[in-house]
Design an enzyme around this catalytic site. Sequence first.
Site: not given
Length: 305
Positions: A99, A174, A242
């Site tokens: 990701t 995502k 994150k």
Amino acid sequence: MSLDKLNQVVVYGLGAMGRPMARNLHKQNLLLGVKNRTRGKAQAMEKELNLTSFENDAVLFGTADCVLTCVSADNDLKAIISNLIPHMKPGSVVIDCSTVSPQTAQSISDDLAANGIVFLDAPVSGGVEGAKKGSLSIMVGGDRQTYKRAADIFSAIGSQITHMGKVGQGQATKAVNQVMVAGVAQAVCSSLAMAEQCKLDVKKVVEVLSAGAAGNWFLENRGQTMIKDEFNIGFKLDLLLKDLHICQSTLNTMDASLPLVQASIEDYKRLSEAGYGDEDISALIRLKRCELNHEDLPRESDNDA
């Protein structure tokens, strides 16, 4: 470009997600080899799966027709790609299941294309459980023909595979996914903390809510563990933090913001700074309990005292 199916895969990145993905590729006879920045993990997996131990990276990646990467952060991925480029043959493919930001995906794609290598950004959702079961949801950006060539690879690791569009749109999807994950976690953790404050039988609350309109995966799979204060089972909150920064930077490119994203960043940052960063994202209930009780969040080390 060759239209043959990709079937000689090297998995680069053997963390909590990469290891089970490699095992599932091996079951389908698609795994050529493995690579990790710490050599010990790769050696252990080579032994476990009886894989060939290649003499050097040039032979390993030069033999592969596909490298599947799965690492934690943008800069890690950039460094890996930089090291891969000299060894991979033109026409081969990099599939990235990390990701990272859509901008990073596009930059990497450009670097690889300059060397005749094709890139698909293919972030996944479903957690460690989904990786082990081979039931991940995979959101893919990039050339559609290459996506079709990788069909067997995706089928080995996922059950919902969707081509979202051009390079970067897998990562954009995502980011949208992580906004929703954060929102659901906020709702469930706040609600169960409230249920505790109301002196309800929280186990029954989880059961009854799961059967109604409020039912969702997070409530069903993390509700009972939160009641037991078990937070060592799933997606680490530092990783969601994150990812939420990626969501925020993606919004910034549109000159937009979402209060949910900012609030979740602040909450998970507080938990991380208190020492809970390696816990599952459901540890958010720790903070919600404290807020309802007008208490300060204790540091993780205080719990061990």
